[in-house]
Structures are given as structure tokens and as C-alpha cells.
Scaffold this active site. Structure first.
Site: not given
Length: 362
Positions: A120, A142, A184, A226, A236, A240, A244, A247, A251, A264
Site C-alpha cells: 500500500r 504520475k 515535452e 513542471k 490534476e 495541472r 496535457n 496528449h 495518446h 510518446h
């Protein structure tokens, strides 16, 4: 050896980002962030032969083991993730074990997700070895894996204890991966730092030539951007999401073609230009600004059109399976101006379809 240190200010979860050449020889930078005596280094078949020995030397005196994963986005799966858990359990490592991600974004995302899940939640350290991981995925917590129906849809927020960026690892990075990382970098200029965008226009050539001073500057400015965004919005819930840009399109390209066909950063580059084109048709950017974006991406040796073999209909289907989608609407990061981004679903669906069709390869 000069070193720059930034801080991601998240209260008790705050951590440093160390940037400099030769940092894989600086154990004092990472040892304070090891929770107990157990360390598991996660790397891949490409990076391990180059840097695993130096990474192990950082943790001399600890009970240190490693797991080597196959290299590639197509292996960023729950099945491959289990290899990390297998070693953790075989070694009977406890909740004071510290995981170490040595590699690019895939290794970093999977190691962080394993750390978030094992007992956990256990600590982990990021040692990114690609430009894309150094400027983006290693910072911000992330973590996750892909699913055949959607990229990064299974994951958790789990902040690292430390990010160690040895810029010398870029010496072994293939040219196409260097360019993918620049996508990026360019993103930060587009969404919140127009002066940085102009700097990139003036310096993209020396970045591609791997000028060490210019690369260190680009990495530091990207990480600073960042870190500021993550500090303001860790999970997010608002600003935040602006990180993206491109993205949702990118994606869909990665998923639709099959993970690993496009890097990517390549998908993000094509996606950012689609977002810029849509922004222009909404009246927010002018044609000259879109041309500046396309020129910079092209000079960075990045694709500026989506793949012809992926239909507009399929792109839209995949874009609907996105973490930003709400109530059946595809929410996109668009540009009100160079350096000013917004997330919105306030556009005509027919316009989005038109943009995807127009920005596919001939």
C-alpha cells in the site's frame, strides 16, 4: 561538477530535483532518501548494460537487488508490472524498501506504480535517463500502466523521494528519442512560458547537436515549469491538466497504432499542432503563430501530421477514452495565445473532426 537543485514544494511530500553531469557518481544525493536498508533498482534491457553498475554503486552498503524489464511502451502492462512484485516478494522486502527507477518514462511510470501499490505504498527514487523522462514524467508523481483500450488509464499519484537527473546519460540517447523529449520541452513554452518558446526557436539546433550547456538549461527550465504546476495542483484538479497539451490526440495515436509504433513525444508533437490548428479556427491563434509552432516542431525533427492509417473516426473513438473526458465530451487543452493554455470542451464536434482530418499525413 556543477549541480542545480530545484524543489517540488508539497509539504511533507516535498522532494529535490538534482540536475547536472556526472550525478550517477554522487551517492550523497540519493542515500538520504532511502527509507531502510533494502533497495530494488528497476531498469530495462537497454539502459541496464549502460548504467546499472553505476546505479548500484550509489547504494553501496544497502541490500540491493535489481529487476530488468523488456524495453518498450508495448511492455508497460500489468503483466510486466508483476515482475517487479515477484522480486519484491521473493526477496521478502518490507514496507521500508526503496524502489529506484533507472530508465525512461516507461520504467519510471511502472516503478512508481509498483511503489504506490506494494504494501500500500513504499518510497521510490527517480533516475531518468531519457530527455522526455528528465523534463516531464520523472517529476510530479504520475505513475501507471497502459491498457489496450487506453494509455495511462490505470495508475496512481505517488510522489518520488528524489529525482536525480544525470545529463551525461543523454550521450547514449538515440536521436529520435532526443527529439521526442524536445516535444515535452516545447510544450512548456506553449502553455505557460513564451520567453522559453522563443529561446527554443533560437536554440533548437544546438539542442539537437547535444550542446551540454543548452541541454542543461532546457532541462532546468522545463523542470522548473513542471515543479511550479505540480506544486499548485498535485492531483490534476485544475491547472495541472494544462500539461496535457497535445496528449489527448497523441495518446490516441499511440493506442491506435499499437504501443511502440510512435514514441510518446512524437504523438504529442503531432497532437500539439492539431491543438494549435483548432485554437486558430476558434480565433485564438493567428496563422503566423501556428506556423511558428509547426516550424519549431519540424526543426526538432518531430512529426507535424498524424498517421494516415489511423482514421478520423478511430481517433475520435480513442480520444473519448481519456482522463479529461467528462459526460461524454472530449475536453482538450487549447491555446488562447502562445504561452496561455486553457482546457475546454466548448467547440463544435464537427470542427474537431475537421482538424483531425486536415492534420493527417498525406
Amino acid at each position: 561538477m556543477s549541480i542545480k537543485t530545484l524543489n517540488v514544494a508539497l509539504g511533507e511530500r516535498s522532494y529535490p530535483i538534482h540536475i547536472g553531469a556526472g550525478l550517477l557518481g554522487r551517492p550523497e544525493l540519493v542515500k538520504p532518501h532511502v527509507a531502510g536498508r533494502q533497495v530494488l533498482i528497476v531498469s530495462n534491457e537497454t539502459v541496464a548494460p549502460l548504467y546499472l553498475a553505476r546505479a548500484r554503486a550509489l547504494f553501496e552498503g544497502f541490500d540491493c537487488a535489481e529487476v530488468i524489464l523488456p524495453d518498450g511502451e508495448q511492455y508497460k502492462t500489468l503483466d510486466v508490472l508483476n515482475r517487479i512484485f515477484d522480486v519484491l516478494l521473493e526477496k521478502r522486502y518490507d514496507r521500508r524498501v526503496t524502489l529506484v527507477a533507472l530508465g525512461g518514462g516507461v520504467v519510471g511510470d511502472m516503478t512508481g506504480f509498483a511503489a504506490a501499490c506494494y504494501q500500500r505504498g513504499v518510497p521510490f527514487i527517480q533516475i531518468p535517463t531519457t530527455l522526455l523522462a528528465q523534463v516531464d514524467s520523472s517529476v510530479g508523481g504520475k505513475t501507471g500502466v497502459n491498457h489496450p483500450l487506453g494509455k495511462n488509464m490505470i495508475g496512481a499519484f505517488h510522489q518520488p523521494r528524489c529525482v536525480l537527473i544525470d545529463t551525461a546519460t543523454l550521450d547514449t540517447l538515440p536521436d529520435n528519442e532526443l527529439s521526442a523529449g524536445l516535444a515535452e520541452v516545447i510544450k512548456y513554452g506553449l502553455i505557460r512560458d513564451p520567453a522559453f518558446f522563443t529561446w527554443l526557436e533560437n536554440n533548437v539546433g544546438v539542442l539537437l547537436a547535444r550542446d551540454k550547456t543548452a541541454l542543461a538549461e532546457a532541462i532546468e527550465r522545463s523542470c522548473r515549469n513542471k515543479a511550479e504546476v505540480v506544486t499548485a495542483d498535485e492531483h490534476e484538479g485544475g491547472v495541472r491538466a494544462l500539461l496535457n497539451l497535445g496528449h489527448t490526440f497523441g495518446h490516441a495515436i499511440e493506442t491506435g497504432l499499437g504501443y511502440g509504433r510512435w514514441l510518446h513525444g512524437e504523438g504529442v508533437a503531432a497532437g500539439m499542432l492539431m491543438a494549435a490548428g483548432l485554437s486558430a479556427r476558434l480565433g485564438w491563434l493567428n496563422n503566423a503563430e501556428v506556423e511558428r509552432i509547426e516550424t519549431l516542431l519540424s526543426r526538432a525533427r518531430l512529426p507535424v501530421r498524424g498517421p494516415r492509417e489511423l482514421s478520423t473516426e478511430r481517433m475520435l473513438e480513442l480520444m473519448a477514452v481519456d482522463k479529461k473526458a467528462q459526460d461524454g465530451r472530449i475536453r482538450l487543452v487549447l491555446l488562447r495565445a502562445l504561452g496561455e493554455a486553457v482546457i475546454t470542451a466548448d467547440y463544435a464536434p464537427a470542427l474537431l473532426r475537421e482538424i483531425i482530418d486536415d492534420y493527417r499525413a498525406a
